[in-house]
Design an enzyme around this catalytic site. Structure first.
Site, PDB file in Angstrom:
ATOM      1  N   LYS A 152     -10.726  -8.606  23.568  1.00 57.67           N
ATOM      2  CA  LYS A 152     -10.886  -7.837  22.325  1.00 57.67           C
ATOM      3  C   LYS A 152     -12.214  -8.133  21.637  1.00 57.67           C
ATOM      4  CE  LYS A 152      -6.385  -6.101  21.703  1.00 57.67           C
ATOM      5  NZ  LYS A 152      -5.284  -5.669  20.882  1.00 57.67           N
ATOM      6  N   LYS A 156      -4.782  -2.078  32.581  1.00 56.96           N
ATOM      7  CA  LYS A 156      -3.470  -1.823  31.976  1.00 56.96           C
ATOM      8  C   LYS A 156      -3.521  -0.563  31.101  1.00 56.96           C
ATOM      9  CE  LYS A 156      -2.775  -3.944  27.466  1.00 56.96           C
ATOM     10  NZ  LYS A 156      -1.975  -4.701  26.553  1.00 56.96           N
ATOM     11  N   LYS A 190      -2.853   1.322  24.371  1.00 59.22           N
ATOM     12  CA  LYS A 190      -2.965   2.216  23.213  1.00 59.22           C
ATOM     13  C   LYS A 190      -4.410   2.504  22.872  1.00 59.22           C
ATOM     14  CE  LYS A 190       0.761   0.266  20.502  1.00 59.22           C
ATOM     15  NZ  LYS A 190       0.653  -1.188  20.335  1.00 59.22           N
TER      16      LYS A 190
END
Ligand code: ATP
Ligand code: LTN
Length: 336
Positions: free
Chosen positions: A119, A201, A204
């Site tokens: 992130k 993966k 969202k």
């Protein structure tokens, strides 16, 4: 009698961030499991909006998405009478546990978290302290409820191990305070990949929405997304190493139809990928249709949703408060 039986039930806790629209990966990796555990366990589920602000959120959108995520988990089958379903920021003990546990977590262990590294790389202009201590807040979520089992997707394994380590460390210093939780991962579906890049993966926050199926996508969109899913040039529906795209589609198909990989291979032997992709798309669309309908009904009744999340927060706070009181006592905070 019934009360005693209730008390002996193992405790489940899990959470989902309102950081975007809920995906098929979230559903198959986590939320679907949550609903299946409700009969056997004491289940506590949270919309973790405090975790979501580790990445910049628009306030109005965060409010809206929090309500939507809450409605969606109920639509997926979380029964607010059987389980506790609440919104994280409504239960103040989470913020307090976060501080206490941060003082029992090492800088070095947080630096090793792969989600933090991923992130930070994705948001280089906002590597905030909350993003770094995210796993501490998560450990508090889990430990406050004396959780036995945490149903999550495989991407959360490292965070869960940190929660265990913090619990063991605290217990070691202060005597038995927390139950040391275990992860609970689905046998199939713990890691659903993006339809456009099956080595990544499904997430969202994927910038390419075609790789991601959202639970609330209309059937036509779902069919279209599966039709354009990336596969390989072999034209054989078989689960094998190196066939990431097909393996992912077979996993999804197996999750929604209950068929084994062998059955799927047999059913589609001699058929092309086009047929298979259409079948997966249709099976997913059919599976999600009742959830979409139920979601629309719930979103039309805001008063009901409000009464559910208020009651949920009250119940959660009672349990969390008891643990926090114990923690403060052990740490040595002078009682009021
Ligand atoms: P974000 O992209 O904002 O980080 P996310 O899609 O990873 O969000 P979370 O709210 O962090 O979603 O996760 C909710 C649950 O869904 C977690 O238990 C997580 O392990 C699970 N999950 C998320 N993505 C997948 C996936 N692709 N396959 C299986 N499980 C998943
Ligand atoms: N980090 C989790 C969300 C989460 C969670 C939790 C999951 C926050 N607190 C407690 C299980 C238990 C994620 O899914 N990304």
């Amino acid at each position: 009698m019934e009360n005693q039986a209730q008390e002996r039930k193992k405790i489940i806790f899990s959470g989902i961030q309102p950081s975007g629209q809920i995906t098929l990966g979230n559903y198959l990796g986590a939320v679907r499991n949550w609903t299946q555990l409700q009969e056997e366990y004491r289940c506590i589920y949270s919309i973790v909006n405090m975790h979501a602000i580790t990445v910049r959120q628009d306030p109005a959108q965060l409010r809206q998405r929090t309500l939507e995520a809450y409605a969606l988990i109920l639509a997926c089958g979380i029964d607010p009478e059987k389980s506790i379903a609440f919104i994280q920021s409504h239960v103040k003990e989470h913020a307090e546990a976060n501080w206490a546990l941060a003082c029992y977590t090492q800088f070095g262990e947080l630096s090793r978290m792969t989600q933090f590294k991923d992130k930070s790389a994705k948001n280089p202009d906002n590597i905030n302290a909350g993003l770094f201590t995210y796993p501490v807040l998560m450990a508090g979520d889990i430990l406050l409820y004396q959780t036995d089992l945490v149903p999550v997707g495989l991407d959360q394994k490292q965070h869960l191990e940190l929660a265990r380590d913090v619990a063991i460390r605290f217990n070691g210093q202060h005597g038995n305070t927390f139950v040391v939780p275990d992860g609970y991962f689905p046998k199939v579906g713990a890691k659903i990949a993006s339809l456009q890049d099956p080595t990544k993966k499904m997430s969202k926050s994927d910038p390419n929405p075609r790789g991601c199926v959202y639970i609330l996508d209309p059937p036509e969109t779902i069919l279209k997304k599966f039709k354009s899913a990336v596969t390989d040039s072999e034209a054989q529906v078989a689960y094998r190493e190196g066939k990431d795209g097909i393996n992912n589609l077979m996993t999804i198909y197996s999750c929604v139809t209950g068929e084994t990989f062998e059955q799927i291979e047999k059913d589609f032997s001699g058929k092309g990928y086009g047929d298979f992709k259409a079948a997966v798309g249709q099976a997913v669309a059919d599976h999600l249709a009742p959830i979409r309908d139920q979601y629309a009904r719930l979103m039309a009744d805001k008063a009901y949703l409000e009464s559910c999340y208020r009651a949920g927060a009250q119940k959660a706070s009672r349990i969390a408060g008891r643990t926090l009181e114990k923690v403060y006592k052990k740490i040595g905070f002078l009682p009021q």
